[in-house]
Design a protein around this motif. Structure first.
Motif, short mmCIF file in Angstrom:
data_model
loop_
_atom_site.label_atom_id
_atom_site.label_comp_id
_atom_site.label_asym_id
_atom_site.label_seq_id
_atom_site.Cartn_x
_atom_site.Cartn_y
_atom_site.Cartn_z
N VAL A 12 0.86 -1.17 0.00
CA VAL A 12 0.00 0.00 0.00
C VAL A 12 0.90 1.23 0.00
CG1 VAL A 12 -1.79 1.26 1.25
CG2 VAL A 12 -1.77 -1.23 1.26
N GLY A 13 0.59 2.19 -0.87
CA GLY A 13 1.39 3.41 -0.95
C GLY A 13 1.17 4.31 0.25
N ARG A 14 1.95 5.34 0.31
CA ARG A 14 1.86 6.28 1.43
C ARG A 14 0.71 7.26 1.27
NH1 ARG A 14 8.14 7.88 2.32
NH2 ARG A 14 8.79 5.84 3.07
N TRP A 15 0.31 7.54 0.04
CA TRP A 15 -0.70 8.57 -0.18
C TRP A 15 -2.02 8.27 0.51
CZ3 TRP A 15 -1.84 13.23 -0.46
CH2 TRP A 15 -3.06 13.67 -0.95
N PRO A 16 -2.57 7.04 0.44
CA PRO A 16 -3.84 6.80 1.16
C PRO A 16 -3.73 7.03 2.67
CG PRO A 16 -3.47 5.06 -0.42
CD PRO A 16 -2.21 5.88 -0.38
N THR A 17 -2.61 6.69 3.25
CA THR A 17 -2.42 6.90 4.68
C THR A 17 -2.30 8.38 5.00
OG1 THR A 17 -1.25 4.78 4.79
CG2 THR A 17 -0.98 6.29 6.65
N ILE A 18 -1.56 9.12 4.18
CA ILE A 18 -1.42 10.56 4.39
C ILE A 18 -2.77 11.25 4.19
CG2 ILE A 18 -0.36 12.66 3.47
CD1 ILE A 18 2.12 10.93 2.85
N ARG A 19 -3.52 10.84 3.17
CA ARG A 19 -4.83 11.44 2.90
C ARG A 19 -5.77 11.20 4.07
NH1 ARG A 19 -6.67 8.64 -1.53
NH2 ARG A 19 -7.64 7.22 -0.07
N ARG A 20 -5.81 9.99 4.59
CA ARG A 20 -6.69 9.71 5.73
C ARG A 20 -6.27 10.51 6.96
NH1 ARG A 20 -7.62 3.26 5.09
NH2 ARG A 20 -9.21 3.44 3.46
N ALA A 21 -4.98 10.63 7.19
CA ALA A 21 -4.51 11.40 8.33
C ALA A 21 -4.91 12.87 8.19
CB ALA A 21 -3.00 11.27 8.48
N LEU A 22 -4.79 13.42 6.99
CA LEU A 22 -5.20 14.81 6.78
C LEU A 22 -6.71 14.99 6.94
CD1 LEU A 22 -2.93 15.84 3.78
CD2 LEU A 22 -2.79 16.61 6.15
N LEU A 23 -7.49 14.02 6.46
CA LEU A 23 -8.94 14.10 6.63
C LEU A 23 -9.33 14.03 8.10
CD1 LEU A 23 -10.17 11.88 3.65
CD2 LEU A 23 -10.45 14.34 3.90
N VAL A 24 -8.69 13.17 8.85
CA VAL A 24 -8.96 13.07 10.29
C VAL A 24 -8.56 14.36 10.99
CG1 VAL A 24 -8.28 11.88 12.42
CG2 VAL A 24 -8.85 10.55 10.39
N LEU A 25 -7.44 14.93 10.61
CA LEU A 25 -6.99 16.19 11.20
C LEU A 25 -7.96 17.33 10.89
CD1 LEU A 25 -4.68 17.58 12.76
CD2 LEU A 25 -3.65 18.07 10.55
N CYS A 26 -8.45 17.39 9.66
CA CYS A 26 -9.42 18.44 9.29
C CYS A 26 -10.72 18.28 10.06
CB CYS A 26 -9.70 18.39 7.79
SG CYS A 26 -8.34 19.00 6.79
N MET A 27 -11.20 17.04 10.19
CA MET A 27 -12.44 16.82 10.93
C MET A 27 -12.26 17.15 12.40
SD MET A 27 -15.61 15.93 11.03
CE MET A 27 -16.05 14.91 9.65
N ALA A 28 -11.13 16.78 12.98
CA ALA A 28 -10.88 17.07 14.39
C ALA A 28 -10.81 18.58 14.61
CB ALA A 28 -9.60 16.39 14.86
#
Length: 117
Positions: A12-28
């Motif tokens: 699995v590439g890094r982009w899906p993990t980075i994208r999910r982390a950014l989405l979680v950070l934005c929601m928080a």
């Protein structure tokens, strides 16, 4: 169909993990803004919560902590259970919080009652 040999893992590439982390950070962040600033100030302006000396600070801190935990945990769980980039639950919750925050901001600019907190 091409079957993978047993014991191998798909990379699995890094982009899906980075994208999910950014989405979680934005929601928080959005959830902490709404529950920590908008909701307590609205309740104080409408005189639903008593305006005591340190109580306002406590309302903001507790609301912000609740929002941070609520937004972070619910979005992380929602995004981890699906292979889609953004789940429907995440989109609806983010849109609702964004709309309510925008509505509070517009009401704050238009109504004098909200500016006397």
């Amino acid at each position: 169909m091409h079957a993978e040999p047993p014991g191998t893992r798909r990379r699995v590439g890094r982009w899906p993990t980075i994208r999910r982390a950014l989405l979680v950070l934005c929601m928080a962040a959005l959830s902490a803004l709404f529950f920590g600033i908008c909701l307590p100030f609205f309740l104080l302006a409408m005189k639903i919560l008593p305006s005591l000396s340190y109580a306002g600070v406590i309302y903001v801190l507790v609301g912000g902590l609740f929002g941070l935990l609520f937004g972070g945990v619910t979005s992380a769980v929602s995004l981890s259970r699906s292979d889609r980039p953004v789940t429907r639950y995440y989109a609806v919750l983010f849109g609702t919080l964004a709309a309510l925050t925008l509505a509070y901001y517009v009401a704050y600019l238009k109504f004098e009652a909200l500016q006397h907190v």
